[in-house]
Design a protein around this motif. Sequence first.
Motif, PDB file in Angstrom:
ATOM      1  N   ASP A 308       0.832  -1.210   0.000  1.00 40.22           N
ATOM      2  CA  ASP A 308       0.000   0.000   0.000  1.00 40.22           C
ATOM      3  C   ASP A 308       0.867   1.262   0.000  1.00 40.22           C
ATOM      4  O   ASP A 308       0.574   2.231  -0.698  1.00 40.22           O
ATOM      5  N   ALA A 309       1.927   1.241   0.820  1.00 42.02           N
ATOM      6  CA  ALA A 309       2.805   2.409   0.911  1.00 42.02           C
ATOM      7  C   ALA A 309       3.511   2.664  -0.413  1.00 42.02           C
ATOM      8  O   ALA A 309       3.608   3.810  -0.878  1.00 42.02           O
ATOM      9  N   LEU A 310       3.989   1.600  -1.042  1.00 44.01           N
ATOM     10  CA  LEU A 310       4.721   1.752  -2.290  1.00 44.01           C
ATOM     11  C   LEU A 310       3.789   2.158  -3.431  1.00 44.01           C
ATOM     12  O   LEU A 310       4.163   2.967  -4.295  1.00 44.01           O
ATOM     13  N   GLN A 311       2.566   1.628  -3.429  1.00 48.47           N
ATOM     14  CA  GLN A 311       1.610   2.020  -4.463  1.00 48.47           C
ATOM     15  C   GLN A 311       1.275   3.505  -4.344  1.00 48.47           C
ATOM     16  O   GLN A 311       1.160   4.217  -5.348  1.00 48.47           O
ATOM     17  N   LEU A 312       1.147   3.980  -3.114  1.00 51.47           N
ATOM     18  CA  LEU A 312       0.876   5.405  -2.906  1.00 51.47           C
ATOM     19  C   LEU A 312       2.034   6.255  -3.410  1.00 51.47           C
ATOM     20  O   LEU A 312       1.819   7.297  -4.048  1.00 51.47           O
ATOM     21  N   GLU A 313       3.281   5.820  -3.141  1.00 48.89           N
ATOM     22  CA  GLU A 313       4.450   6.562  -3.618  1.00 48.89           C
ATOM     23  C   GLU A 313       4.481   6.589  -5.146  1.00 48.89           C
ATOM     24  O   GLU A 313       4.814   7.610  -5.755  1.00 48.89           O
ATOM     25  N   ILE A 314       4.131   5.486  -5.769  1.00 43.74           N
ATOM     26  CA  ILE A 314       4.104   5.417  -7.238  1.00 43.74           C
ATOM     27  C   ILE A 314       3.025   6.354  -7.782  1.00 43.74           C
ATOM     28  O   ILE A 314       3.259   7.121  -8.731  1.00 43.74           O
ATOM     29  N   ASP A 315       1.841   6.290  -7.180  1.00 45.58           N
ATOM     30  CA  ASP A 315       0.738   7.157  -7.636  1.00 45.58           C
ATOM     31  C   ASP A 315       1.097   8.633  -7.475  1.00 45.58           C
ATOM     32  O   ASP A 315       0.799   9.460  -8.351  1.00 45.58           O
ATOM     33  N   ARG A 316       1.712   8.979  -6.362  1.00 49.45           N
ATOM     34  CA  ARG A 316       2.128  10.377  -6.136  1.00 49.45           C
ATOM     35  C   ARG A 316       3.170  10.807  -7.172  1.00 49.45           C
ATOM     36  O   ARG A 316       3.107  11.910  -7.713  1.00 49.45           O
ATOM     37  N   ALA A 317       4.128   9.930  -7.434  1.00 52.64           N
ATOM     38  CA  ALA A 317       5.215  10.275  -8.357  1.00 52.64           C
ATOM     39  C   ALA A 317       4.697  10.556  -9.761  1.00 52.64           C
ATOM     40  O   ALA A 317       5.181  11.470 -10.443  1.00 52.64           O
ATOM     41  N   PHE A 318       3.696   9.782 -10.185  1.00 57.03           N
ATOM     42  CA  PHE A 318       3.183   9.939 -11.546  1.00 57.03           C
ATOM     43  C   PHE A 318       1.975  10.875 -11.618  1.00 57.03           C
ATOM     44  O   PHE A 318       1.370  11.025 -12.668  1.00 57.03           O
ATOM     45  N   GLY A 319       1.623  11.495 -10.477  1.00 55.57           N
ATOM     46  CA  GLY A 319       0.555  12.483 -10.473  1.00 55.57           C
ATOM     47  C   GLY A 319      -0.838  11.918 -10.427  1.00 55.57           C
ATOM     48  O   GLY A 319      -1.805  12.626 -10.749  1.00 55.57           O
ATOM     49  N   TYR A 320      -1.005  10.645 -10.012  1.00 56.94           N
ATOM     50  CA  TYR A 320      -2.336  10.044  -9.943  1.00 56.94           C
ATOM     51  C   TYR A 320      -2.944  10.116  -8.544  1.00 56.94           C
ATOM     52  O   TYR A 320      -4.065   9.665  -8.329  1.00 56.94           O
ATOM     53  N   ASP A 321      -2.202  10.647  -7.589  1.00 60.72           N
ATOM     54  CA  ASP A 321      -2.719  10.795  -6.231  1.00 60.72           C
ATOM     55  C   ASP A 321      -2.096  12.036  -5.612  1.00 60.72           C
ATOM     56  O   ASP A 321      -0.875  12.178  -5.587  1.00 60.72           O
ATOM     57  N   ASN A 322      -2.935  12.925  -5.136  1.00 56.39           N
ATOM     58  CA  ASN A 322      -2.463  14.174  -4.538  1.00 56.39           C
ATOM     59  C   ASN A 322      -2.552  14.162  -3.018  1.00 56.39           C
ATOM     60  O   ASN A 322      -2.532  15.222  -2.379  1.00 56.39           O
ATOM     61  N   THR A 323      -2.668  12.967  -2.460  1.00 56.50           N
ATOM     62  CA  THR A 323      -2.762  12.858  -1.007  1.00 56.50           C
ATOM     63  C   THR A 323      -1.542  13.490  -0.353  1.00 56.50           C
ATOM     64  O   THR A 323      -0.399  13.226  -0.743  1.00 56.50           O
TER      65      THR A 323
END
Length: 525
Positions: A308-323
């Motif tokens: 979950d933590a790594l998926q969030l980091e990936i999403d943030r890096a590619f701009g798919y999550d602004n959490t």
Amino acid sequence: MIVELQENISLGIFVLVAEESLFIGGPLFDTSLSWIISNDEELIVSDSSTDLALFLDLPISKTALALNLIHSLPYYPFQTLSLWENVNTIQPFHILKYSADKKLEAIQVWSPPALVKEVEPIYLKIRERLLKILSQNIVDYSELSADLSGGIDSATIIYILKALHADIKLYHAEADSKWNSDSKWAKLISNDLNTSFTSFPSLGSSGKNFKIDIEYSNSTLPDSPLLWADTEGYVESIAESAEKPAHTTHFTGLGGDELFTPMPSNAWSLVRQNKLRSVDLGLRYCLLSRTPISIGISELINNVSFKDALQLEIDRAFGYDNTSITDSTLNWCGPIIIPNWLTEPYRKSSYKVLTNALHDTTGALDIDRSRHQIIESLLFQRRLVNQLNKIYETNGIAWQAPFLDIEIINHSLSIPARYKQDPNLTKPILYNATKGLVAKNIFTRGFKGDYSTGLYKSYKEAVKGYTQQIKKFKLVEWGIVDADILISELSMPTALHSRIESFERLAAVERWLRVAMKKIETSNE
């Protein structure tokens, strides 16, 4: 039998025939086993994805190249992906089982050891294993050499070899900054042991980390770009200095930092391994790290899973999550930063591959964050040693890293995190394991030398030399790198460390691609 095979080979792969199945694997902590199932449904295996690809005339994976450009990407589970299309690579600590009905499955054969309560017996086992490993290499016809960096790990190996009355050559790369005391310590150690050493030019002056137009030594194409090219000139000097290359063993201290130094998330592990003292340890962490208590406690009680933590980091890096989340050293990994010059098509394909790879993985290498980080880094060090041995195998030199021995790894991982910290000692576990063999003052040094001076100088020289060539980079021609954005970024006067690391990685991948394309052209002639 499989465990025995894995513990007693350091290179290559084995195939074990058992009734109606084949078991195929390599050394533990090695992920070089590669395979492909041909159109004729034949299983073809190798300890080199590159050899396999060249043999079968397979194309280079452009998305895998793009992934290798992201220097902040965690090594596990992404950096073991093959750079060649259709080539599969083994996951850490697995072997292949190939049944008579042509069913292929991966089987996990190793998991981290349990923590022990009594550490004194473990210190003794580490000591005995180090003595055994090093004594096995002292034979009349062999030539022994070792790194003498000035640090603890290389010094420990040398002190033990001298205690075993070994005749050994010592090599050192001079520091390129007057503020770096490594060369001073190296001279003190050699004087203490009454052993001279050969000094080579500094890593900054002999490194090849920004070279893109040169072959690898012995015309070898490694399975992945060399991420240690900053020390490549030093390594070549060692290879050229061997009098009897076919009988030379060179020792390096790789793996020591991982096993005996606190990992970034060590405080997170301390709190969980010392439940009764967790509040006290948490407050002490906040005090020593100068972190506000509210933030520090929040970081310490964070129990987000690895995936979950790594998926969030990936999403943030590619701009798919602004959490909005706080970057912390106590997380599973650091933030992932995508270079601005990575083109949009390869941003999308990279995101897809990363997400799929994370989905397919079983999870962390260990449920404890600091042990996960240790194991992840050891996997990288194992790859480095493999690359050394494969590149210089024609020279005959065997490169050995005693701290990467599986028994030493198992013993070290079984020691609770709190034993890695001592206000009076650096690497107290290693000190206690080698007490009486290694001088105590080696472990009282407060810090390791800094090598950023040479890196900054090399970067500036590379930028000056490559600015007019960037549009001719293969990575640009292949549409993976946006030349205009890269040129604009390199023209900025401030050399941010992250920018230097990104360009260093780009140079490593560009060099690998150029050499690989030449190999493909040669094999097709």
